[in-house]
Design a protein around this motif. Sequence first.
Motif, PDB file in Angstrom:
ATOM      1  N   LEU A  78      -8.371 -10.316  -6.779  1.00  0.00           N
ATOM      2  CA  LEU A  78      -8.096 -10.630  -8.185  1.00  0.00           C
ATOM      3  C   LEU A  78      -6.844  -9.912  -8.684  1.00  0.00           C
ATOM      4  O   LEU A  78      -6.078 -10.481  -9.464  1.00  0.00           O
ATOM      5  N   GLN A 133     -17.470 -16.997  -7.686  1.00  0.00           N
ATOM      6  CA  GLN A 133     -16.342 -16.064  -7.610  1.00  0.00           C
ATOM      7  C   GLN A 133     -15.575 -16.264  -6.300  1.00  0.00           C
ATOM      8  O   GLN A 133     -14.340 -16.358  -6.300  1.00  0.00           O
ATOM      9  N   ILE A 137     -11.737 -17.667  -5.918  1.00  0.00           N
ATOM     10  CA  ILE A 137     -10.694 -16.855  -5.294  1.00  0.00           C
ATOM     11  C   ILE A 137     -10.083 -17.578  -4.102  1.00  0.00           C
ATOM     12  O   ILE A 137      -8.855 -17.582  -3.930  1.00  0.00           O
ATOM     13  N   LEU A 159     -13.336 -19.828 -11.911  1.00  0.00           N
ATOM     14  CA  LEU A 159     -13.279 -18.391 -12.214  1.00  0.00           C
ATOM     15  C   LEU A 159     -13.891 -18.104 -13.588  1.00  0.00           C
ATOM     16  O   LEU A 159     -14.610 -17.123 -13.759  1.00  0.00           O
TER      17      LEU A 159
END
Length: 190
Positions: A78, A133, A137, A159
Amino acid sequence: MYNLANQLTLFRIILLPLLAVIFYLPYDWRFPVCAILFTIGGITDWADGYIARKYNLSTPFGAFLDPVADKLTVAVALGLLIELHSSIWFTLPAIVIICREIVISALREWMAEIGARATVAVSMIGKIKTTLQIIAIVVLLAFDPRQFEIMKLLGLTILYAAAILTLWSMIVYLRAAWPTFKQGAEKSNK
């Protein structure tokens, strides 16, 4: 201590500097390669847990290191993506996710210390949050956002869904721990 499950966890951590180096290379192939490295990290996360359970290789070191590796992997990915996207709309959900991971890790550590770790065991909401998540990503790492606007939008949407579930799961964990907090506060006030 250095059984196969723990070696896979260490391997996941060792992948992180490689991910960062490749992320900053001036080549278009860096995007799918970074997504592949992140995916390999996710596979080793699943594999180390599976191997530890199946072959009874669970150790205190592995129990400590595995969640640390999880948090580091997500935070590094992130962090790299925050710089790439350099937008408040991307930074907000990323910060929510990273901050929640820190809060819940501290909460689990404290609850384990007082013998109440089961109170904040992983929930189904947490598992769904983690899945979203990871998908977000991988999508965001795999495609150059300047060339693939639709994939950027898809990754960002996922996200945000993960960030909403992140907040929800944090509230669930904190509510579960609240009686213990309250009991501790009452004891310290006496």
